[in-house]
Design a protein around this motif. Structure first.
Motif, PDB file in Angstrom:
ATOM      1  N   TRP A 218       1.838  -1.092  -9.348  1.00  0.00           N
ATOM      2  CA  TRP A 218       0.968  -1.833  -8.437  1.00  0.00           C
ATOM      3  C   TRP A 218       1.103  -1.412  -6.976  1.00  0.00           C
ATOM      4  O   TRP A 218       0.158  -1.429  -6.219  1.00  0.00           O
ATOM      5  N   GLN A 219       2.330  -0.956  -6.607  1.00  0.00           N
ATOM      6  CA  GLN A 219       2.473  -0.548  -5.204  1.00  0.00           C
ATOM      7  C   GLN A 219       1.531   0.600  -4.878  1.00  0.00           C
ATOM      8  O   GLN A 219       0.920   0.658  -3.821  1.00  0.00           O
TER       9      GLN A 219
ATOM     10  N   VAL B 103      -1.879  -0.660  -4.412  1.00  0.00           N
ATOM     11  CA  VAL B 103      -2.041  -1.310  -3.101  1.00  0.00           C
ATOM     12  C   VAL B 103      -2.250  -0.244  -2.034  1.00  0.00           C
ATOM     13  O   VAL B 103      -3.107  -0.368  -1.162  1.00  0.00           O
ATOM     14  N   LEU B 104      -1.454   0.825  -2.156  1.00  0.00           N
ATOM     15  CA  LEU B 104      -1.623   1.904  -1.173  1.00  0.00           C
ATOM     16  C   LEU B 104      -2.995   2.552  -1.282  1.00  0.00           C
ATOM     17  O   LEU B 104      -3.601   2.924  -0.293  1.00  0.00           O
TER      18      LEU B 104
ATOM     19  N   LEU C 187      -5.882   1.048   0.691  1.00  0.00           N
ATOM     20  CA  LEU C 187      -6.079   1.290   2.121  1.00  0.00           C
ATOM     21  C   LEU C 187      -7.203   2.290   2.398  1.00  0.00           C
ATOM     22  O   LEU C 187      -8.144   1.964   3.106  1.00  0.00           O
TER      23      LEU C 187
ATOM     24  N   ILE D  34     -10.515   0.735   1.587  1.00  0.00           N
ATOM     25  CA  ILE D  34     -11.035  -0.196   2.597  1.00  0.00           C
ATOM     26  C   ILE D  34     -11.572   0.577   3.788  1.00  0.00           C
ATOM     27  O   ILE D  34     -12.645   0.297   4.313  1.00  0.00           O
TER      28      ILE D  34
END
Lengths: 319, 582
Positions: A23-24, A27-28, A31, A34
């Motif tokens: 999951w990390q 999450v990265l 970025l 987005i």
């Protein structure tokens, strides 16, 4: 396929486990996503301006559709652009200068990388490399004034030298054909060093055993270059070529704007400078957007075609 | 574990920073509806019509409908004002210095209005204002020299119509009407639509352009100041042929006459001398879109002469390849390689110690200087040239996002008062001016280090006195007397001479009020085409001159030049009936 049979876990579950485990990383990954969404995709809603009449202090949705004397014609600004002789000239110049840039500028870093790769003295090689990178960090405004200082018809250093040695001054800047050469030359000079980095990296990735084997077989330097180095970096070359073809209709603003002068505008006016002068300076936002959209669509078309062709020819393409 | 924490922290930081960047966008879209926040003031303004006439009935200690009590706002208002930033070497911060603070204090004391300055680059002002308008953050009071731009903004709904505003609030701006007069205030009033998008400013100095020559070179070669084109040409030839005498080792750098890529400006006196001195106001106006006189009758012959000079080696060969803000030519002039040039009537005197004449004197002695000459005679033997008109300079407009139009008007009123302008121009005695003992003239000087904050970033603070361009003291006689003394570090006699030369046979262009010309807002690069044709024609071979000029002119006309000429002619005819035609 065989693996799935052995391990019949439903796909959904695999996805879930992956997300849970890594999951990390996801999450990265969020970025850049987005970033792209906010700065690249959200602004795209303004593309609709190409088909509307731009008004100040009006929400995008309330701007009226482009119209000629009240009659809606959403392609008005495309017609305006193509009906404008200056735009057509700018379009032609853009293609011409970009093609020349591609023909002259694309092979330069490859050749430079090949030569660097053959250099025996490490220190010398590093120095040459660093010096070659430097122009990349100069802004075009500075390069353009360097050009003026060096190449002006009478005050320019090079022409003063030529005249002092009894030659005749060369109109590097004040004659259309010469100016194109200067423009392309400055472009090559500015970018070949920097462009070679990626090729040097690709060359470094080639298995040294191949060279050893070739030496054993009696291959000379040129043979090795031709049969090992070049094929080794071919995928990189193809990817960069495809990306460059995407820019054929685009091109920066700074370089033509800084280098132009009134005597050579018949070749120096390109789409970006046209858009700046007519669109942005005179607040013709709809026209500007229409031209920009046209550029992007053509660029995309070139990119996709090049990609398709390269895949047909058995290369990897960019996706 | 550490990795996890790091990832989360990084992700969070990035998301927050993205959100922060992104938020500027929604914020600006939320101001898409300025109506929401301004309804109250809008209605207040619109009820003014009735209210302003009723003000007498309002009790003496009650504010009127505009929120004013004895000409001062009861609650503090806030306005933003455009100010050019010239990024002056050794200057002060454009939007925050002793002058801006003085204005802010005065506005607060007099009207209870807070002023905030929004600086835009002088040389990219129109780009900056375009952006500010598009993002709805334009200052409440904007000014520009370019009326076409204001018209473009107005067509897009970006500008307040000043006609009703002035009608309702005329009582607030007596000084502005005194200073500009109805003629200037309403010069841009559209006769048919009745709209007024901008208020013209006024020039108080109308000298425009001069030709300058190196006096010491003339003396050295025993030549008289030229008074005709033929004599001027001979002088240029003499400069060229005596380069060794005049420049010694630098002989190869000799430039007898220098121009820039902006030929229409830098050969203006020559071009104007070829125009028909009896030109009608109509013809002048019809061709007047182009302040470089490109389509005027006679311009071609002027450029033909320049072309001949160019091919004879009398003009700077490289002028066309040095573009934009390139200072090469100024540097050549200051280094002393140039014999003559045409420019602003006071060009060699500008910038104190860095001025051309002061620089030359420092290197070659006091004799080395440029003096103004009249040497381009028209067909009657006079020195016809165009000065500026008093009317029409910078134009002030209020963007549609201005929610304090009344406070903004009060700012214009403040800037029109003679005492305000005088203080902004000459400041305190001993700080930026002294009084000449012999004549009583005001002598402007640069402030010393202790008073550096009073440095004027623009000459006489022209960027602040938005509707006044040129020295305007409360005493008109003193103004005239002091004009020549308003340049530091140069000889006032030279300035006085330049003023006289510039005004000799000078014509004041008519500034008719015939309404908006729609063709002037079409997006075409006419100025570019004009300059390209000028430059190509000057540098063409003598044999190619006609074809180069004619091709360039045809392209200019086809790209919109002709449409403007036609519409201007029609507007003129519509405004002035045939019997009034001069």
């Amino acid at each position: 396929m065989a693996k799935e049979k052995l391990n019949p876990v439903p796909k959904k579950k695999i996805t879930k486990t992956y997300i849970k485990r890594y999951w990390q990383l996801y999450v990265l990954l969020l970025l850049p996503l987005i970033y792209l969404a906010v700065f690249k995709y959200l602004p795209m809603r303004y593309i609709v301006l190409a088909f509307k009449e731009y008004k100040l202090n009006t929400p995008l949705m309330q701007m009226p559709w482009a119209n000629v004397k009240g009659k809606t014609d959403v392609f008005k600004y495309f017609k305006t652009a193509f009906g404008n002789a200056d735009f057509r000239r700018a379009l032609w110049n853009t293609v011409k200068l970009n093609l020349l840039d591609l023909v002259m500028g694309f092979p330069a870093p490859i050749i430079f990388a090949l030569i660097l790769n053959e250099l025996p003295f490490k220190k010398f090689k590093k120095t040459v490399q660093t010096i070659a990178y430097m122009p990349h960090f100069l802004s075009w405004v500075i390069i353009a004034s360097l050009c003026t200082q060096l190449l002006a018809p009478t005050d320019g250093m090079i022409n003063s030298l030529i005249v002092k040695m009894g030659g005749e001054s060369i109109s590097f800047l004040d004659d259309s054909a010469h100016w194109v050469a200067t423009y392309v030359g400055a472009g090559v000079w500015q970018s070949f060093g920097w462009g070679s980095i990626i090729y040097l990296a690709a060359i470094a990735g080639i298995n040294p055993e191949l060279y050893e084997a070739a030496s054993v077989d009696g291959a000379g330097r040129f043979k090795k270059m031709w049969h090992i180095t070049l094929p080794g970096i071919k995928p990189t070359i193809v990817v960069l070529l495809i990306m460059n073809l995407g820019y054929i209709m685009g091109g920066g603003f700074e370089r033509p704007f800084a280098m132009k002068n009134n005597l050579v505008m018949d070749v120096a006016e390109v789409i970006s400078t046209f858009v700046y002068k007519v669109g942005i300076q005179q607040l013709k936002i709809s026209l500007t957007t229409a031209v920009g959209l046209f550029q992007s669509v053509v660029g995309l078309f070139f990119l996709l075609s090049a990609n398709a062709i390269s895949r047909k020819l058995g290369e990897r393409g960019i996706w | 574990m550490k990795k996890k924490v790091l990832a989360v922290v990084l992700a969070a930081a990035m998301t927050i920073s993205l959100a922060a960047c992104g938020s500027s966008e929604p914020a600006s879209t939320s101001t898409d509806q300025p109506a929401a926040s301004t309804t109250t003031t809008d209605t207040a303004a619109s009820t003014d019509t009735s209210a302003s006439t009723d003000t007498t009935t309002v009790a003496a200690d009650e504010p009127d409908a505009r929120g004013l009590l004895n000409g001062k706002f009861v609650d503090t208002r806030h306005i933003t004002v455009e100010l050019y930033d010239r990024n002056v070497d050794g200057g002060t911060e454009a939007g925050n210095n002793a002058w801006t603070q003085w204005i802010q204090q005065q506005m607060l004391d007099r009207y209870n209005v807070e002023v905030e300055f929004v600086t835009v680059s002088r040389w990219q002002e129109s780009d900056d204002i375009n952006n500010l308008l598009a993002s709805q953050t334009a200052p409440d009071i904007c000014y520009t020299y370019n009326y076409g731009a204001i018209q473009t903004y107005a067509n897009m709904g970006g500008v307040i119509d000043l006609a009703p505003l002035l009608e309702e609030n005329k009582d607030l701006v007596p000084s502005m009407f005194d200073w500009l007069g109805d003629e200037l205030v309403y010069q841009d009033l559209d006769p048919s639509a009745g709209t007024l998008w901008a208020i013209e400013g006024k020039r108080n100095e109308i000298c425009r352009i001069n030709t300058f020559i190196r006096k010491d070179w003339l003396d050295k070669l025993g030549l008289a100041e030229p008074t005709t084109k033929a004599e001027f040409e001979n002088v240029l030839i003499a400069f060229r042929d005596n380069a060794d005498t005049l420049l010694g080792a630098d002989a190869s750098k000799m430039v007898p006459y220098s121009i820039s890529y902006d030929v229409g400006w830098r050969a203006a006196t020559l071009i104007e001398s070829f125009m028909d001195p009896n030109i009608t106001d109509k013809e002048y106006y019809v061709n007047g879109y182009d302040d470089r006189k490109f389509t005027e009758n006679g311009t071609k012959e002027a450029i033909r002469l320049l072309n001949k000079w160019y091919n004879d080696g009398l003009i700077w060969k490289d002028f066309a390849v040095h573009t934009g803000d390139d200072t090469t030519e100024d540097d050549m002039i200051k280094a002393g390689f140039v014999g003559a040039f045409t420019h602003n009537y006071d060009y060699p005197f500008r910038n104190g110690k860095d001025s051309i004449n002061a620089t030359l004197a420092a290197q070659y002695g006091d004799d080395a200087k440029f003096v103004a000459i009249n040497c381009f005679e028209d067909k009657n033997g006079n020195y016809t040239k165009y000065s500026y008109s008093n009317s029409g300079d910078r134009k002030t407009f209020f963007p549609a996002t201005n929610d304090e139009p009344i406070a903004s008007l009060l700012y214009l009123e403040f800037m029109s008062q003679p005492e305000t302008v005088e203080y902004l121009q000459i400041g305190d005695e001993g700080v930026i001016h002294t009084v000449d003992a012999a004549t009583g003239a005001i002598v402007i000087q640069a402030p010393d280090d202790a008073h550096h904050d009073w440095f004027q970033n623009s000459g006489k603070n022209i960027d602040m006195t938005i509707n006044c361009n040129g020295l305007r003291l409360t005493d008109p006689a003193l103004t005239t007397l002091s004009l020549a003394f308003s340049y530091s570090d140069v000889d006032p006699a030279d300035v006085q001479h330049a003023i006289e030369v510039a005004m000799k046979d000078a014509k004041v262009p008519a500034t008719p009020s015939v309404g908006d010309i729609a063709a002037e807002t079409e997006g075409t690069d006419l100025a570019g085409k004009r300059d390209q044709t000028y430059d190509k024609a000057v540098t063409a071979s003598v044999a190619d001159f006609d074809s180069v000029w004619d091709a360039g002119m045809a392209e200019y006309l086809a790209a919109g030049g002709q449409a403007i000429i036609d519409e201007r002619a029609a507007a003129w005819d519509a405004t002035y009936s045939s019997d009034m035609l001069k």
